[in-house]
Design an enzyme around this catalytic site. Structure first.
Site, mmCIF file in Angstrom:
data_model
loop_
_atom_site.group_PDB
_atom_site.id
_atom_site.type_symbol
_atom_site.label_atom_id
_atom_site.label_comp_id
_atom_site.label_asym_id
_atom_site.label_seq_id
_atom_site.Cartn_x
_atom_site.Cartn_y
_atom_site.Cartn_z
ATOM 1 N N ARG A 231 0.865 -1.171 0.000
ATOM 2 C CA ARG A 231 0.000 0.000 0.000
ATOM 3 C C ARG A 231 0.907 1.228 0.000
ATOM 4 O O ARG A 231 1.989 1.205 0.601
ATOM 5 C CB ARG A 231 -0.870 0.039 1.275
ATOM 6 C CG ARG A 231 -2.026 -0.938 1.273
ATOM 7 C CD ARG A 231 -3.158 -0.466 0.361
ATOM 8 N NE ARG A 231 -4.312 -1.341 0.407
ATOM 9 C CZ ARG A 231 -4.547 -2.342 -0.448
ATOM 10 N NH1 ARG A 231 -3.700 -2.585 -1.415
ATOM 11 N NH2 ARG A 231 -5.636 -3.064 -0.344
ATOM 12 N N GLU A 260 -3.644 7.716 -4.402
ATOM 13 C CA GLU A 260 -4.074 7.200 -5.710
ATOM 14 C C GLU A 260 -5.401 7.835 -6.141
ATOM 15 O O GLU A 260 -6.252 8.082 -5.292
ATOM 16 C CB GLU A 260 -4.233 5.674 -5.626
ATOM 17 C CG GLU A 260 -2.903 5.000 -5.368
ATOM 18 C CD GLU A 260 -3.041 3.487 -5.138
ATOM 19 O OE1 GLU A 260 -4.129 2.941 -5.370
ATOM 20 O OE2 GLU A 260 -2.052 2.890 -4.724
ATOM 21 N N HIS A 278 -1.526 0.461 -9.711
ATOM 22 C CA HIS A 278 -2.182 -0.464 -8.762
ATOM 23 C C HIS A 278 -2.843 -1.633 -9.509
ATOM 24 O O HIS A 278 -4.063 -1.801 -9.460
ATOM 25 C CB HIS A 278 -3.209 0.273 -7.885
ATOM 26 C CG HIS A 278 -3.524 -0.470 -6.622
ATOM 27 N ND1 HIS A 278 -3.913 0.162 -5.455
ATOM 28 C CD2 HIS A 278 -3.508 -1.795 -6.328
ATOM 29 C CE1 HIS A 278 -4.131 -0.746 -4.514
ATOM 30 N NE2 HIS A 278 -3.895 -1.954 -5.027
#
Ligand code: NAP
Length: 315
Positions: A231, A260, A278
């Site tokens: 993460r 993000e 991602h």
């Protein structure tokens, strides 16, 4: 069929949304798009469908007195207030294991892409640079020292793959795994000091926030590369940019970011950095498997059956 109402707080793919809509009344992000309409249906909502990036806080859970299950399509659930859910008798589920292969594949791909300059080489050829001279030499990955931060389901899948590359593998985690034939270090800094590649694959959330800070990056050193498939919150992004600028570390390969989908301009301009949006579990096969498991968890709970894969806190 009873009219059971559920709230989707994510943007589920069609192969999850369609089966949900076939069986339930799905309110798609209604809490954000029309709070007044949401307030009317909130007392009837019995399930939340979420993704690994969703935020489900105590305030939202408290508005849903009939809530029984929060089904996350993803393995990470750091955006879900599990304590608040449990306090209200709500079970939280996720989709472990079915994505191990994909995320581990991507970790290896990112290491190779960084070491062998795949992105840069592709841009070099397309831009017509080749006739002017060769690309600068890359780095050898096979046989290098790999430190893995987090030795759970995905960390072990990464180690399995890396062993085929003859990498010297060590790790850190909350606890040592005596059954694994790998060297354990008690902290990320001590592991980094013995690594050429430092791959991050822990959960996000408060316990791992900025686990990789300026000190760990200094320990990784001027030849080291940090690879983040965990993460964005696990790295201190400001310290990372500073370390890349100063040459404290050699480079980074990043699938996840603090904010993000916004990626700092400084990272986007660096040539010694590989960036992906991602995509750890983003294959058609794996996303379908995750969707099936997410559906089955939600459906099991609303049918009065035990859920298949509750998060550890709800087991
Ligand atoms: P897992 O099986 O629960 O493994 C997590 C590992 O992290 C465990 O080894 C755990 O240590 C370690 N850990 C937890 N807290 C730590 C801390 N504070 N310091 C050091 N190590 C710590 O989870 P998983 O299935 O492998 O998934 C790991 C994470 O990958 C997910 O939570 C998610 O955030 C991320 N992920 C990213 C993508 C992507 O698209 N990039 C996709 C899927 C998952 P112990 O073994 O000692 O408990």
């Amino acid at each position: 069929m009873p009219d059971i109402e559920i709230l989707s707080v994510a943007n589920p793919p069609p192969f999850l949304l369609e089966p949900l809509q076939a069986k339930y009344i799905v309110h798609q992000r209604l809490h954000e798009t029309d709070p007044a309409a949401f307030a009317k249906v909130a007392p009837k909502i019995r399930a939340i469908q979420a993704s690994g990036e969703s935020k489900v806080g105590a305030d939202l859970i408290a508005q849903l007195p009939a809530l029984e299950v929060i089904s996350v399509m993803g393995v990470g659930y750091d955006g879900i207030d599990v304590a608040a859910a449990k306090a209200q008798g709500v079970v939280v589920t996720h989709t472990p294991d079915v994505l191990n292969d994909d995320v581990a594949d991507l970790a290896i791909a990112l290491m190779l892409a960084w070491a062998r300059q795949i992105g840069r080489a592709d841009r070099f050829v397309r831009a017509g640079e080749w006739p002017k001279g060769p690309l600068p030499l890359g780095r050898k990955m096979s046989g290098a020292r790999l430190g893995i931060v987090g030795m759970g389901r995905i960390g072990q899948a990464i180690a399995h793959r890396a062993s085929a590359f003859g990498m010297k593998i060590a790790y850190t985690a909350r606890s040592a795994k005596p059954d694994l034939p790998l060297t354990y270090y008690p902290s990320a800094a001590t592991l980094a000091a013995q690594s050429d590649f430092l791959v991050l694959i822990t959960p996000g959330g408060a316990a791992t926030r900025k686990l990789i800070d300026a000190e760990v990056l200094r320990a990784l050193g001027a030849n080291g590369c940090v690879v983040n498939v965990a993460r964005g919150s696990v790295i201190d992004e400001t310290a990372l940019i500073e370390a890349l600028r100063a040459g404290t570390i050699a480079g980074a390969a990043l699938d996840v970011f603090e904010n993000e989908p916004n990626v700092p301009q400084a990272l986007r301009e660096m040539d010694n950095v590989v960036l992906t949006p991602h995509i750890g579990s983003a294959t058609a096969q794996t996303r379908r498997a995750m969707a099936d498991l997410a559906f089955n968890n939600l459906d099991a709970r609303l049918s009065g059956q035990p859920v298949l894969t509750p998060v550890p806190e709800c087991q």
